[in-house]
Design a protein around this motif. Sequence first.
Motif, PDB file in Angstrom:
ATOM      1  N   THR A 121      34.041  42.808  74.203  1.00 47.78           N
ATOM      2  CA  THR A 121      35.224  42.020  73.860  1.00 47.78           C
ATOM      3  C   THR A 121      34.933  40.548  74.097  1.00 47.78           C
ATOM      4  O   THR A 121      34.156  40.183  74.983  1.00 47.78           O
ATOM      5  N   GLY A 172      39.702  38.883  74.708  1.00 52.10           N
ATOM      6  CA  GLY A 172      40.027  40.223  74.251  1.00 52.10           C
ATOM      7  C   GLY A 172      40.611  40.296  72.853  1.00 52.10           C
ATOM      8  O   GLY A 172      40.955  41.388  72.401  1.00 52.10           O
ATOM      9  N   GLU A 224      40.499  42.324  66.798  1.00 51.92           N
ATOM     10  CA  GLU A 224      40.751  43.463  67.673  1.00 51.92           C
ATOM     11  C   GLU A 224      41.489  44.603  66.981  1.00 51.92           C
ATOM     12  O   GLU A 224      41.401  45.755  67.404  1.00 51.92           O
ATOM     13  N   TYR A 257      36.118  41.618  68.976  1.00 50.47           N
ATOM     14  CA  TYR A 257      35.015  42.457  69.419  1.00 50.47           C
ATOM     15  C   TYR A 257      33.709  41.899  68.859  1.00 50.47           C
ATOM     16  O   TYR A 257      33.664  41.418  67.734  1.00 50.47           O
TER      17      TYR A 257
END
Length: 224
Positions: free
Chosen positions: A175, A179, A149, A182
């Motif tokens: 995502t 999260g 991320e 990606y």
Amino acid sequence: MFTSILNNMEGSLTIQNALLCALVSLALGFVIACIYGVQGACSKNFMITLVLLPVLVQMVIMLVNGNLGTSVAVLGAFSLVRFRSVPGSSKEMAVIFFAMAAGLATGTGFLSFAAVMTLVVGIVFLALEKSCFGEGKPEQKDLRITIAEHLDYTEIFDDIFQNYTSECCLQKVKTTNLGSMYELDYHITLKDRRQEKEMLDAIRCRNGNLTVICGRRSTLQEGL
């Protein structure tokens, strides 16, 4: 001219006609299943479904026999089956409609029409399956890259794509892993297919050796 063997019925259905239609439906279902099986691996359950589907549709059509109320009830039953089934590829849906159309033809007594159209559609299906019709160029690929991320996905692979691809387009960003990562989906066109592994190795070094998937563009576009 194609004629129906049921034209002379006056509100009744003889056992001989019913059995003849059922046998033709089973034979056409078997032919359709064999035609679909030629294209590659497929499940036994789906093959059995293709064999039985024409005779089942034929039975329903014969039972309806012009009754509007029964027709509406049958339509509702088919809708329930649709929503309780697992979505398949566009090819599977086309073959299911193929089998249903054969059942509709035999259910109305047009046995010769059903046989001829099954033969014609089957030949066209096999010809299209064996040909290169609809296939993209070998250099066109779908590329899926997973990155952490904290990395800026907008420019992180630009130099790699510039070296190994003639076209590159970011299609989707998603995502994943709560999260913390990606998933980037690209459409790319390679300059040289022989450099695909070299490009993937460069990407792996850049994304920390996370997942990288590269495949034919058609494999991700088979659904309707």
